[in-house]
Design a protein around this motif. Structure first.
Motif, mmCIF file in Angstrom:
data_model
loop_
_atom_site.group_PDB
_atom_site.id
_atom_site.type_symbol
_atom_site.label_atom_id
_atom_site.label_comp_id
_atom_site.label_asym_id
_atom_site.label_seq_id
_atom_site.Cartn_x
_atom_site.Cartn_y
_atom_site.Cartn_z
ATOM 1 N N GLY A 59 0.799 -1.194 -0.068
ATOM 2 C CA GLY A 59 -0.010 0.004 -0.045
ATOM 3 C C GLY A 59 0.668 1.461 -0.121
ATOM 4 O O GLY A 59 0.509 2.353 -0.569
ATOM 5 N N TYR A 60 1.859 1.168 0.721
ATOM 6 C CA TYR A 60 2.741 2.431 0.836
ATOM 7 C C TYR A 60 3.523 2.545 -0.689
ATOM 8 O O TYR A 60 3.581 3.627 -1.077
ATOM 9 C CB TYR A 60 3.814 2.358 1.888
ATOM 10 C CG TYR A 60 4.892 3.262 1.829
ATOM 11 C CD1 TYR A 60 4.618 4.578 2.258
ATOM 12 C CD2 TYR A 60 6.200 2.977 1.443
ATOM 13 C CE1 TYR A 60 5.755 5.552 2.241
ATOM 14 C CE2 TYR A 60 6.986 3.873 1.367
ATOM 15 C CZ TYR A 60 6.957 5.441 1.615
ATOM 16 O OH TYR A 60 7.819 6.024 1.609
ATOM 17 N N ALA A 61 3.797 1.545 -1.145
ATOM 18 C CA ALA A 61 4.598 1.591 -2.525
ATOM 19 C C ALA A 61 3.693 2.090 -3.530
ATOM 20 O O ALA A 61 3.838 3.114 -4.297
ATOM 21 C CB ALA A 61 4.959 0.361 -2.879
ATOM 22 N N LEU A 62 2.374 1.782 -3.639
ATOM 23 C CA LEU A 62 1.131 2.333 -4.175
ATOM 24 C C LEU A 62 1.031 3.878 -4.164
ATOM 25 O O LEU A 62 0.845 4.633 -5.178
ATOM 26 C CB LEU A 62 0.097 1.600 -4.347
ATOM 27 C CG LEU A 62 0.164 0.118 -4.850
ATOM 28 C CD1 LEU A 62 -1.039 -0.918 -4.471
ATOM 29 C CD2 LEU A 62 0.372 0.126 -6.407
ATOM 30 N N TRP A 63 0.772 4.148 -2.865
ATOM 31 C CA TRP A 63 0.644 5.630 -2.578
ATOM 32 C C TRP A 63 1.911 6.352 -3.063
ATOM 33 O O TRP A 63 1.720 7.410 -3.638
ATOM 34 C CB TRP A 63 0.466 5.637 -0.966
ATOM 35 C CG TRP A 63 0.411 7.109 -0.311
ATOM 36 C CD1 TRP A 63 -0.747 7.764 -0.823
ATOM 37 C CD2 TRP A 63 1.185 7.695 0.232
ATOM 38 N NE1 TRP A 63 -0.374 8.981 -0.137
ATOM 39 C CE2 TRP A 63 1.021 8.858 0.360
ATOM 40 C CE3 TRP A 63 2.522 7.767 0.514
ATOM 41 C CZ2 TRP A 63 1.690 9.939 1.244
ATOM 42 C CZ3 TRP A 63 3.405 8.365 1.112
ATOM 43 C CH2 TRP A 63 2.906 9.650 1.394
ATOM 44 N N ARG A 64 3.154 5.960 -2.668
ATOM 45 C CA ARG A 64 4.082 6.647 -3.090
ATOM 46 C C ARG A 64 4.389 6.860 -4.758
ATOM 47 O O ARG A 64 4.595 7.976 -5.242
ATOM 48 C CB ARG A 64 5.446 5.982 -2.745
ATOM 49 C CG ARG A 64 6.672 7.100 -2.777
ATOM 50 C CD ARG A 64 7.609 6.259 -2.196
ATOM 51 N NE ARG A 64 8.408 5.447 -3.135
ATOM 52 C CZ ARG A 64 9.702 4.499 -2.958
ATOM 53 N NH1 ARG A 64 10.113 4.556 -1.861
ATOM 54 N NH2 ARG A 64 10.000 3.731 -3.842
ATOM 55 N N ARG A 65 4.117 5.827 -5.534
ATOM 56 C CA ARG A 65 4.042 5.906 -7.101
ATOM 57 C C ARG A 65 3.075 6.873 -7.511
ATOM 58 O O ARG A 65 3.053 7.497 -8.396
ATOM 59 C CB ARG A 65 3.624 4.294 -7.449
ATOM 60 C CG ARG A 65 3.534 4.632 -8.925
ATOM 61 C CD ARG A 65 3.426 2.805 -9.645
ATOM 62 N NE ARG A 65 4.613 2.237 -9.530
ATOM 63 C CZ ARG A 65 4.807 1.112 -10.201
ATOM 64 N NH1 ARG A 65 3.545 0.595 -10.655
ATOM 65 N NH2 ARG A 65 5.841 0.702 -10.185
ATOM 66 N N LYS A 66 1.727 6.765 -6.711
ATOM 67 C CA LYS A 66 0.768 7.705 -7.234
ATOM 68 C C LYS A 66 1.115 9.151 -6.861
ATOM 69 O O LYS A 66 0.801 9.941 -7.763
ATOM 70 C CB LYS A 66 -0.516 7.419 -6.527
ATOM 71 C CG LYS A 66 -1.750 8.143 -6.805
ATOM 72 C CD LYS A 66 -3.081 7.780 -6.026
ATOM 73 C CE LYS A 66 -4.058 8.573 -6.452
ATOM 74 N NZ LYS A 66 -5.483 8.363 -5.761
ATOM 75 N N ARG A 67 1.679 9.589 -5.784
ATOM 76 C CA ARG A 67 2.021 10.589 -5.393
ATOM 77 C C ARG A 67 3.071 11.406 -6.141
ATOM 78 O O ARG A 67 3.257 12.386 -6.592
ATOM 79 C CB ARG A 67 2.464 10.860 -3.880
ATOM 80 C CG ARG A 67 2.815 12.081 -3.353
ATOM 81 C CD ARG A 67 3.431 11.912 -2.029
ATOM 82 N NE ARG A 67 4.647 11.335 -2.012
ATOM 83 C CZ ARG A 67 5.597 11.428 -1.175
ATOM 84 N NH1 ARG A 67 5.435 11.984 -0.032
ATOM 85 N NH2 ARG A 67 6.768 10.849 -1.313
ATOM 86 N N THR A 68 4.066 10.584 -6.811
ATOM 87 C CA THR A 68 5.254 10.973 -7.359
ATOM 88 C C THR A 68 4.509 11.437 -9.009
ATOM 89 O O THR A 68 5.416 11.991 -9.670
ATOM 90 C CB THR A 68 6.320 10.232 -7.705
ATOM 91 O OG1 THR A 68 5.973 8.804 -8.103
ATOM 92 C CG2 THR A 68 7.188 10.150 -6.275
ATOM 93 N N LYS A 69 3.654 10.757 -9.390
ATOM 94 C CA LYS A 69 3.273 10.925 -10.852
ATOM 95 C C LYS A 69 2.367 12.161 -11.045
ATOM 96 O O LYS A 69 1.836 12.869 -10.287
ATOM 97 C CB LYS A 69 2.517 9.929 -11.208
ATOM 98 C CG LYS A 69 3.402 8.710 -11.433
ATOM 99 C CD LYS A 69 2.305 7.512 -12.250
ATOM 100 C CE LYS A 69 3.549 6.553 -12.617
ATOM 101 N NZ LYS A 69 2.817 5.391 -13.289
#
Length: 69
Positions: A59-69
């Motif tokens: 979940g953290y990895a998905l959140w971080r990926r969404k935040r950086t795009k």
């Protein structure tokens, strides 16, 4: 190899889920020759927190990926 967190989390979730819900862990331990440790590891109070930790990591990895795009 920039984004290793999501594949690591998904792999951990998959492996932990397989070990929780199927008899995969006893087979793996007997193949590796460490079946004596099975009584300590093959319990819900060990496997379910591992599964929850990998779910949080994913979940953290998905959140971080969404935040950086």
């Amino acid at each position: 190899m920039r984004d290793w967190l999501l594949p690591f989390g998904l792999g951990g979730v998959g492996l932990a889920a397989l070990c929780c819900f199927t008899p995969l862990l006893p087979w793996m331990f007997s193949i590796l020759g460490v079946s004596g440790a099975l009584g300590y590891v093959y319990r819900d109070d060990v496997l379910l927190p591992i599964l929850a930790g990998f779910l949080l990591l994913t979940g953290y990895a998905l959140w971080r990926r969404k935040r950086t795009k």
